[in-house]
Design a protein around this motif. Sequence first.
Motif, PDB file in Angstrom:
ATOM      1  N   HIS A   1     -10.170  13.496   3.723  1.00 55.34           N
ATOM      2  CA  HIS A   1     -10.088  11.968   3.511  1.00 55.34           C
ATOM      3  C   HIS A   1      -8.749  11.310   2.958  1.00 55.34           C
ATOM      4  CE1 HIS A   1     -12.258   8.588   1.562  1.00 55.34           C
ATOM      5  NE2 HIS A   1     -11.767   8.985   0.373  1.00 55.34           N
ATOM      6  N   VAL A   2      -8.113  12.086   2.098  1.00 59.33           N
ATOM      7  CA  VAL A   2      -6.855  11.631   1.594  1.00 59.33           C
ATOM      8  C   VAL A   2      -5.808  11.189   2.680  1.00 59.33           C
ATOM      9  CG1 VAL A   2      -4.753  12.207   0.312  1.00 59.33           C
ATOM     10  CG2 VAL A   2      -7.039  12.449  -0.608  1.00 59.33           C
ATOM     11  N   ARG A   3      -5.762  12.001   3.785  1.00 59.54           N
ATOM     12  CA  ARG A   3      -4.793  12.223   4.826  1.00 59.54           C
ATOM     13  C   ARG A   3      -5.428  10.588   5.844  1.00 59.54           C
ATOM     14  NH1 ARG A   3      -5.739  17.559   5.923  1.00 59.54           N
ATOM     15  NH2 ARG A   3      -7.158  16.979   7.560  1.00 59.54           N
ATOM     16  N   ALA A   4      -6.691  10.473   5.824  1.00 63.42           N
ATOM     17  CA  ALA A   4      -7.102   9.265   6.613  1.00 63.42           C
ATOM     18  C   ALA A   4      -6.701   7.965   5.828  1.00 63.42           C
ATOM     19  CB  ALA A   4      -8.554   9.185   6.782  1.00 63.42           C
ATOM     20  N   LEU A   5      -6.998   8.114   4.404  1.00 65.50           N
ATOM     21  CA  LEU A   5      -6.501   6.679   3.634  1.00 65.50           C
ATOM     22  C   LEU A   5      -5.020   6.448   3.847  1.00 65.50           C
ATOM     23  CD1 LEU A   5      -8.578   7.520   0.639  1.00 65.50           C
ATOM     24  CD2 LEU A   5      -9.017   5.750   2.406  1.00 65.50           C
ATOM     25  N   ILE A   6      -4.120   7.482   3.902  1.00 68.77           N
ATOM     26  CA  ILE A   6      -2.631   7.508   3.816  1.00 68.77           C
ATOM     27  C   ILE A   6      -2.298   6.935   5.330  1.00 68.77           C
ATOM     28  CG2 ILE A   6      -0.313   8.472   3.919  1.00 68.77           C
ATOM     29  CD1 ILE A   6      -1.601  10.253   1.832  1.00 68.77           C
ATOM     30  N   GLU A   7      -2.847   7.448   6.312  1.00 68.90           N
ATOM     31  CA  GLU A   7      -2.546   6.930   7.770  1.00 68.90           C
ATOM     32  C   GLU A   7      -3.017   5.684   7.989  1.00 68.90           C
ATOM     33  OE1 GLU A   7      -4.609  10.098  10.064  1.00 68.90           O
ATOM     34  OE2 GLU A   7      -3.170  11.654   9.312  1.00 68.90           O
ATOM     35  N   PHE A   8      -4.097   5.144   7.652  1.00 68.12           N
ATOM     36  CA  PHE A   8      -4.589   3.702   7.675  1.00 68.12           C
ATOM     37  C   PHE A   8      -3.571   2.896   7.081  1.00 68.12           C
ATOM     38  CE2 PHE A   8      -7.004  -0.094   7.450  1.00 68.12           C
ATOM     39  CZ  PHE A   8      -7.432  -0.367   8.812  1.00 68.12           C
ATOM     40  N   ALA A   9      -3.195   3.199   5.966  1.00 65.72           N
ATOM     41  CA  ALA A   9      -2.170   2.197   5.116  1.00 65.72           C
ATOM     42  C   ALA A   9      -0.772   1.990   6.040  1.00 65.72           C
ATOM     43  CB  ALA A   9      -2.097   2.643   3.777  1.00 65.72           C
TER      44      ALA A   9
ATOM     45  N   CYS B   1       0.823  -1.130  -0.124  1.00 65.53           N
ATOM     46  CA  CYS B   1       0.007   0.033  -0.167  1.00 65.53           C
ATOM     47  C   CYS B   1       0.954   1.302   0.118  1.00 65.53           C
ATOM     48  CB  CYS B   1      -0.756  -0.070   1.295  1.00 65.53           C
ATOM     49  SG  CYS B   1      -2.207  -1.245   1.162  1.00 65.53           S
ATOM     50  N   VAL B   2       1.908   1.145   0.885  1.00 63.46           N
ATOM     51  CA  VAL B   2       2.725   2.390   1.040  1.00 63.46           C
ATOM     52  C   VAL B   2       3.598   2.542  -0.359  1.00 63.46           C
ATOM     53  CG1 VAL B   2       4.812   3.303   2.011  1.00 63.46           C
ATOM     54  CG2 VAL B   2       3.083   2.442   3.374  1.00 63.46           C
ATOM     55  N   ALA B   3       3.836   1.584  -1.209  1.00 57.54           N
ATOM     56  CA  ALA B   3       4.637   1.760  -2.554  1.00 57.54           C
ATOM     57  C   ALA B   3       3.608   2.144  -3.331  1.00 57.54           C
ATOM     58  CB  ALA B   3       4.983   0.203  -2.787  1.00 57.54           C
TER      59      ALA B   3
ATOM     60  N   PRO C   1      10.180  15.084  -0.099  1.00 60.26           N
ATOM     61  CA  PRO C   1      10.487  13.781  -0.421  1.00 60.26           C
ATOM     62  C   PRO C   1       9.306  12.975  -0.854  1.00 60.26           C
ATOM     63  CG  PRO C   1      11.247  14.458   1.730  1.00 60.26           C
ATOM     64  CD  PRO C   1      10.581  15.376   1.312  1.00 60.26           C
ATOM     65  N   VAL C   2       9.407  12.174  -1.764  1.00 69.59           N
ATOM     66  CA  VAL C   2       8.451  11.476  -2.345  1.00 69.59           C
ATOM     67  C   VAL C   2       7.596  10.690  -1.265  1.00 69.59           C
ATOM     68  CG1 VAL C   2       7.727   9.324  -3.649  1.00 69.59           C
ATOM     69  CG2 VAL C   2       9.590  10.984  -4.724  1.00 69.59           C
ATOM     70  N   ASP C   3       8.228  10.259  -0.208  1.00 68.03           N
ATOM     71  CA  ASP C   3       7.393   9.383   0.830  1.00 68.03           C
ATOM     72  C   ASP C   3       6.659  10.473   1.731  1.00 68.03           C
ATOM     73  OD1 ASP C   3       9.811  10.509   2.185  1.00 68.03           O
ATOM     74  OD2 ASP C   3      10.196   8.444   2.857  1.00 68.03           O
ATOM     75  N   ASN C   4       6.828  11.869   1.524  1.00 68.01           N
ATOM     76  CA  ASN C   4       5.957  12.667   2.274  1.00 68.01           C
ATOM     77  C   ASN C   4       4.861  12.888   1.628  1.00 68.01           C
ATOM     78  OD1 ASN C   4       5.228  14.780   3.863  1.00 68.01           O
ATOM     79  ND2 ASN C   4       6.933  16.141   3.841  1.00 68.01           N
ATOM     80  N   THR C   5       4.012  11.882   1.612  1.00 64.56           N
ATOM     81  CA  THR C   5       2.778  11.769   0.523  1.00 64.56           C
ATOM     82  C   THR C   5       1.779  12.625   1.048  1.00 64.56           C
ATOM     83  OG1 THR C   5       3.592   9.378   0.615  1.00 64.56           O
ATOM     84  CG2 THR C   5       1.283  10.067  -0.363  1.00 64.56           C
TER      85      THR C   5
ATOM     86  N   LEU D   1       1.208   4.457  -2.799  1.00 61.73           N
ATOM     87  CA  LEU D   1       1.020   5.792  -2.429  1.00 61.73           C
ATOM     88  C   LEU D   1       2.266   6.570  -2.945  1.00 61.73           C
ATOM     89  CD1 LEU D   1      -0.072   5.322   1.421  1.00 61.73           C
ATOM     90  CD2 LEU D   1      -1.408   6.279  -0.295  1.00 61.73           C
ATOM     91  N   ASN D   2       3.431   5.899  -2.662  1.00 63.20           N
ATOM     92  CA  ASN D   2       4.612   6.577  -3.142  1.00 63.20           C
ATOM     93  C   ASN D   2       4.744   6.730  -4.762  1.00 63.20           C
ATOM     94  OD1 ASN D   2       5.818   6.779  -0.537  1.00 63.20           O
ATOM     95  ND2 ASN D   2       7.016   5.017  -0.698  1.00 63.20           N
ATOM     96  N   ALA D   3       4.215   5.607  -5.473  1.00 60.64           N
ATOM     97  CA  ALA D   3       4.251   5.951  -6.841  1.00 60.64           C
ATOM     98  C   ALA D   3       3.184   7.091  -7.181  1.00 60.64           C
ATOM     99  CB  ALA D   3       3.684   4.615  -7.561  1.00 60.64           C
ATOM    100  N   VAL D   4       1.883   7.220  -6.288  1.00 63.48           N
ATOM    101  CA  VAL D   4       0.968   8.150  -6.694  1.00 63.48           C
ATOM    102  C   VAL D   4       1.645   9.472  -6.550  1.00 63.48           C
ATOM    103  CG1 VAL D   4      -1.200   9.046  -5.994  1.00 63.48           C
ATOM    104  CG2 VAL D   4      -1.118   6.685  -6.256  1.00 63.48           C
ATOM    105  N   SER D   5       2.323   9.624  -5.471  1.00 64.42           N
ATOM    106  CA  SER D   5       2.871  10.912  -4.881  1.00 64.42           C
ATOM    107  C   SER D   5       3.922  11.347  -6.167  1.00 64.42           C
ATOM    108  CB  SER D   5       3.825  10.511  -3.668  1.00 64.42           C
ATOM    109  OG  SER D   5       4.624  11.688  -3.231  1.00 64.42           O
ATOM    110  N   THR D   6       4.665  10.393  -6.526  1.00 70.54           N
ATOM    111  CA  THR D   6       5.740  10.553  -7.722  1.00 70.54           C
ATOM    112  C   THR D   6       4.884  11.048  -8.963  1.00 70.54           C
ATOM    113  OG1 THR D   6       7.244   9.041  -6.890  1.00 70.54           O
ATOM    114  CG2 THR D   6       7.317   9.971  -9.172  1.00 70.54           C
ATOM    115  N   ALA D   7       3.781  10.438  -9.237  1.00 70.62           N
ATOM    116  CA  ALA D   7       3.298  10.843 -10.611  1.00 70.62           C
ATOM    117  C   ALA D   7       2.362  12.130 -10.671  1.00 70.62           C
ATOM    118  CB  ALA D   7       2.072   9.436 -10.907  1.00 70.62           C
ATOM    119  N   ALA D   8       1.707  12.383  -9.492  1.00 71.89           N
ATOM    120  CA  ALA D   8       0.780  13.446  -9.283  1.00 71.89           C
ATOM    121  C   ALA D   8       1.227  14.707  -8.948  1.00 71.89           C
ATOM    122  CB  ALA D   8      -0.377  13.040  -8.312  1.00 71.89           C
TER     123      ALA D   8
END
Length: 281
Positions: free
Chosen positions: A238-246, A185-187, A211-215, A189-196
């Motif tokens: 909503h986005v923060r909650a999804l990231i935190e649960f992952a 899941c974190v992978a 940094p990329v992992d500062n999603t 998130l990092n890929a979305v962070s890089t792409a978006a």
Amino acid sequence: MRPDDFFESIESPVLPGITKQRLNSDLLEQVRRGPLNGRTDVDVAIALALLIDSELKVYGTTGNTQMTNLQMRQALLSLKSVLSRLHIDADISFRDFETFRSWWIDNGASGSWRARRDLVNKVFGPIHDALSEMEERGMTSHLVEPITPHQRTGWPQVDIEIAELRRHFDAARTPQDYRAVGLDCVAVLNAVSTAAFDPTINLREGESEPPVDNTKNRLERVIEDSLVGQDDKALRKHVRALIEFAQEVKHSTTPSRRDAGIAADGVIQLANVMRRLLEEA
């Protein structure tokens, strides 16, 4: 997939137009090396286990098998490989027909067809049960699919990571497996962070790229810049909650399948939300 799918039709070299069935050794080798395209390991394992079970029982009774000794050895190697990928323990103490015969003699079944069949059932019954459970669980526990007609985000690395996430979730069975799903899941998130995140758009004057992992910070900035003049608080929350649960699942010592599934559904949803946000801005 059916047991018959492991055979191929070949034309008789002496009788044109007449075909016979031959075990597809190339297909078995593909199974041994990794998942088949378009087939789940569960589907393949179910069909292969049924085929081997049937062939061993035939060998122990009439002897009129469809496989040679070498082919049975290859089939068993392939089955053990796919079961290993599914984390199913298989107590198979023989390598082929010949060692199967020695095994049944050692287990007191030399004078009884029924005893030989019972021995096969003792070995393969738990395998069939485990695979049936996984098949049923897969039918009721698939991960979320995007609401849009697009089955891929169009971001190559994101799509690769989501595909891996789906594959690992389908095979997961232990808390360790579910924690690994959290890593997947974190992978994603990092890929979305890089792409978006686009530094030319999303950075302010004098800022350094996070940094990329500062999603959370990166995606919140993307949301802010995509919804200029609109209230973006609910979406950012909503986005923060999804990231935190992952992240919680990734670091949990005893995550459950439900935890892993919620986290996986969440990041897949997040990837599609970000794609929609940017495509329809």
